[in-house]
Scaffold this active site. Structure first.
Site, PDB file in Angstrom:
ATOM      1  CB  CYS A 197       0.263  -6.672  16.483  1.00 48.28           C
ATOM      2  SG  CYS A 197       1.196  -5.158  16.782  1.00 48.28           S
TER       3      CYS A 197
ATOM      4  CE1 TYR B 124       0.581  -6.192  -2.112  1.00 52.57           C
ATOM      5  CE2 TYR B 124      -0.504  -4.180  -1.399  1.00 52.57           C
ATOM      6  CZ  TYR B 124      -0.016  -5.432  -1.119  1.00 52.57           C
ATOM      7  OH  TYR B 124      -0.139  -5.936   0.146  1.00 52.57           O
TER       8      TYR B 124
ATOM      9  NE  ARG C 294      -2.416  -1.253   3.612  1.00 49.76           N
ATOM     10  CZ  ARG C 294      -2.010  -0.413   4.551  1.00 49.76           C
ATOM     11  NH1 ARG C 294      -2.128   0.886   4.380  1.00 49.76           N
ATOM     12  NH2 ARG C 294      -1.508  -0.859   5.668  1.00 49.76           N
TER      13      ARG C 294
ATOM     14  NE  ARG D 277      -0.058  -8.589   2.266  1.00 49.73           N
ATOM     15  CZ  ARG D 277      -0.727  -7.954   3.220  1.00 49.73           C
ATOM     16  NH1 ARG D 277      -1.867  -8.433   3.673  1.00 49.73           N
ATOM     17  NH2 ARG D 277      -0.251  -6.849   3.747  1.00 49.73           N
TER      18      ARG D 277
ATOM     19  CG  HIS E  40      -7.341  -2.378  10.632  1.00 51.15           C
ATOM     20  ND1 HIS E  40      -6.057  -1.937  10.772  1.00 51.15           N
ATOM     21  CD2 HIS E  40      -7.265  -3.448   9.785  1.00 51.15           C
ATOM     22  CE1 HIS E  40      -5.245  -2.681  10.049  1.00 51.15           C
ATOM     23  NE2 HIS E  40      -5.945  -3.606   9.446  1.00 51.15           N
TER      24      HIS E  40
HETATM   25  C1  OXD Z   1      -2.898  -4.188   6.365  1.00 50.56           C
HETATM   26  C2  OXD Z   1      -3.446  -5.337   5.635  1.00 50.56           C
HETATM   27  O1  OXD Z   1      -1.930  -3.584   5.894  1.00 50.56           O
HETATM   28  O2  OXD Z   1      -4.379  -5.958   6.156  1.00 50.56           O
HETATM   29  O3  OXD Z   1      -3.430  -3.856   7.433  1.00 50.56           O
HETATM   30  O4  OXD Z   1      -2.977  -5.637   4.533  1.00 50.56           O
HETATM   31 MN    MN Z   2      -5.240  -4.927   7.840  1.00 52.16          MN
END
Ligand code: OXD
Ligand code: MN
Length: 605
Positions: free
Chosen positions: A258, A205, A76, A382, A234
């Site tokens: 985390c 991406y 991102r 991923r 989130h």
């Molecule tokens: C993030 C994801 O960056 O879930 O939080 O990909």
């Molecule tokens: Mn995420």
């Protein structure tokens, strides 16, 4: 053929076709025939074509595909992500902002004719079970088959998504994506929350182009939730089934790295399994939550799959996540094992393939490449895996009403200061705790404490409006929920000793903390009232089976509230509120300042 009579969808698609000028427009109906044909097309692209996808070993990984994005396009891009509300104040201090007209004037020439010689795919999709009162419809226009195939896993995609839209509704999110030339200098991920619109260009991406995920389900949805009385967070969602068959649902928000997916798919320690405890996954990344008819807070996972980080996923760390990836999965930027046309990534096992293709596409000797310091898989590589593959997927996963939430957990990666677990005094204090979520980079080997990064509610990159208004919305939701509100907790799995060793085992043993949290929700265990919140009393965290590792002395350290460290923490939070938020246009609710004052006064008592 258009799959809807909705005049707003049709008018918008026409307008975007006129802008981008594709050779062909294909509506994605979600049928197997259509997806098979697209898979055949994309796997037949010649080697070296950046759009190519590869079929993997169909005996070992049935239905699985492999893809590499360009090396400049693997994550991102927060610095190129914009929230374009009509005023800068509405976007607030945590977002990049540009006026909507100005942004459109800049991007329109980039989109003009960008799909000439290409096909535009029109993807209808539902975030949330189709027909759920919590679900919402999106339409993504894209020139990428990779996007179509990923959206098929991550959302409920196809004609059925239009079922509940009707002919006149305007309540759908308009997503326009073009990979264009994948030029990083012209890459923009742009949100127009007031127009339910997302424009993404020059990336291929996942996080930038699967517009249902971060762009819609967090940034746009958080804005919608504020206006419509619900929350987009989130958060993972999990269910803990107790020996008596009753299931308690918990959501949890943590910054990246985390272990959110690991907690969502937790396997309880043996003792708990013997007693009959089970953990079920509802979601691993995003929760949409709304008060139900009974006044409690209900959550759905708007997604239909997992877009998980591959490196580090293995039979020990997360066997459930690994099992998710054994069929009908798309792998992006992992390494290829050319010996049997399967995939490999760091920490999958101790046997990197000798005949490997690393994530940029070079054929290498795997062990030698790693010995020289290379990564076979990109650290952010991923898997896109269907939720239905998950061995512990919740039986309520598709329940349109969602699941009732008992507890909300916040957490971060903190070497000291923050105890293993504590409970907020009430919802307002819990909102303060969420606003204080932060994580620090630690050089674990040396125990050096790194930089503290504030990430309120783990939502900093995803709040689609002013963070101060977002906190106010949290407080309003608490008022609405009253005594039916979930209890709010904070956890820290990452406390270290003086040598920098983690002192809590984590992973499945986190069940022991969930157990205490559930008992607090039920009112079946007492707690110690401290300056910062309610902490477990001595002996109330079950350490049966790990007594050697977590001795009473270690438990004391895990649950310590150090006055000096907390005084520093409060001072840092005051600085953060004042300098990073208020001074930059975030209106902080007075109730949150009052929480700071209260904790400070408690510490000085
Ligand atoms: C993030 C994801 O960056 O879930 O939080 O990909
Ligand atoms: Mn995420």
């Amino acid at each position: 053929m258009a799959l809807t009579n909705n005049k707003n969808v049709l008018a918008w698609v026409d307008e975007m076709v006129a802008l981008t000028k594709p050779d062909k427009v294909v509506w994605i109906d979600g049928s197997k025939e259509q997806l098979d044909a697209l898979t055949a097309e994309v796997t037949a692209f010649p080697d070296g074509d950046p759009n190519k996808m590869y079929e993997l070993n169909q005996d070992k990984l049935p239905g699985c595909l492999y893809h590499r994005t360009l090396p400049n396009d693997v994550a991102r891009v927060e610095d190129r992500t914009f929230i374009c509300t009509s005023t800068k104040e509405a976007a607030g201090p945590t977002n990049n902002w540009m006026a909507p007209d100005e942004m459109k004037a800049m991007l329109t020439p980039l989109y003009d004719g960008v799909m000439k010689g290409r096909t535009m795919y029109v993807i209808p999709y539902s975030m949330g079970p189709i027909g759920s009162p919590l679900a919402k419809v999106g339409v993504e226009l894209t020139d990428s088959i990779y996007v179509v195939l990923n959206m098929n896993i991550m959302t409920r995609m196809g004609a059925a998504a239009f079922e509940n839209l009707g002919d006149t509704s305007d309540d759908f999110v308009r997503g326009l994506h073009s990979k264009a030339d994948v030029d990083p200098e012209k890459r923009y991920i742009v949100h127009f929350p007031e127009e339910n619109t997302i424009w993404s260009i020059n990336s291929a991406y996942g996080g930038n182009v699967l517009l249902g995920k971060k762009c819609f389900a967090l940034r746009i949805a958080s804005f919608q939730g504020k206006n419509e009385g619900w929350m987009a967070e989130h958060m993972l969602i999990l269910g803990v089934q107790k020996p008596n068959g009753e299931t308690k649902y918990i959501t949890a928000a943590f910054p990246s790295a985390c272990g959110k997916t690991n907690l969502a798919m937790l396997i309880p320690p043996e003792g708990y399994q013997k007693d009959g405890y089970k953990v079920f996954t509802v979601g691993d990344d995003i929760a949409w939550m709304k008060p139900g008819k009974d006044g409690r807070l209900y959550a759905i996972n708007p997604e239909n799959g997992f877009f998980g980080v591959a490196p580090g996923t293995n039979e020990k760390s997360n066997p459930n996540a690994l099992a998710c990836t054994r069929k009908n999965t798309i792998f992006t930027n992992v390494a290829l094992n050319n010996e049997d046309n399967t995939v490999w990534w760091e920490k999958l096992d101790k046997n990197p393939p000798v005949d490997a293709t690393e994530w940029k596409g070079a054929k290498v000797n795997g062990p030698e490449f790693i010995a020289e310091g290379g990564n076979l898989a990109h650290p952010n590589s991923r898997f896109t895996a269907p939720a239905e593959n998950c061995p512990c997927i919740s039986p309520e996963f598709n329940n349109p009403e969602g699941v009732p939430i008992d507890a909300i957990i916040f957490g971060g990666r903190r070497a000291s200061t923050t105890p293993l677990v504590y409970q907020s005094f009430d919802w307002t204090h819990g909102t303060y705790i969420g606003s204080a979520v932060s994580s620090e980079t630690t050089a674990a080997a040396t125990g050096a404490v790194g930089v503290l990064r504030h990430d309120p509610m783990a939502m900093k990159p995803f709040i689609g409006y002013n963070v101060g208004d977002y906190w106010a919305h949290w407080l309003e939701m608490g008022e609405k929920l009253g005594d039916k509100a979930p209890k709010i907790f904070n956890v820290n799995w990452f406390k270290q000793d003086e040598e920098g060793n983690f002192i809590w085992p984590g992973f499945g043993d986190n069940m022991r903390v969930l157990d205490w949290i559930i008992k607090r929700c039920e009112g079946t265990v007492d707690a110690e009232e401290t300056a910062i919140g309610y902490l477990p009393k001595k002996g109330d965290i079950n350490v049966e089976g790990i007594e050697d590792e977590v001795t009473p002395e270690i438990m004391d350290k895990l649950l310590a509230v150090d006055k000096d460290l907390w005084t520093k923490e409060i001072a840092e939070m005051r600085r953060y509120y004042n300098d990073d938020i208020a001074a930059k246009g975030g209106k902080i609710p007075a109730a949150l300042y009052a929480e700071l004052d209260k904790i400070e006064a408690n510490l000085n008592k």
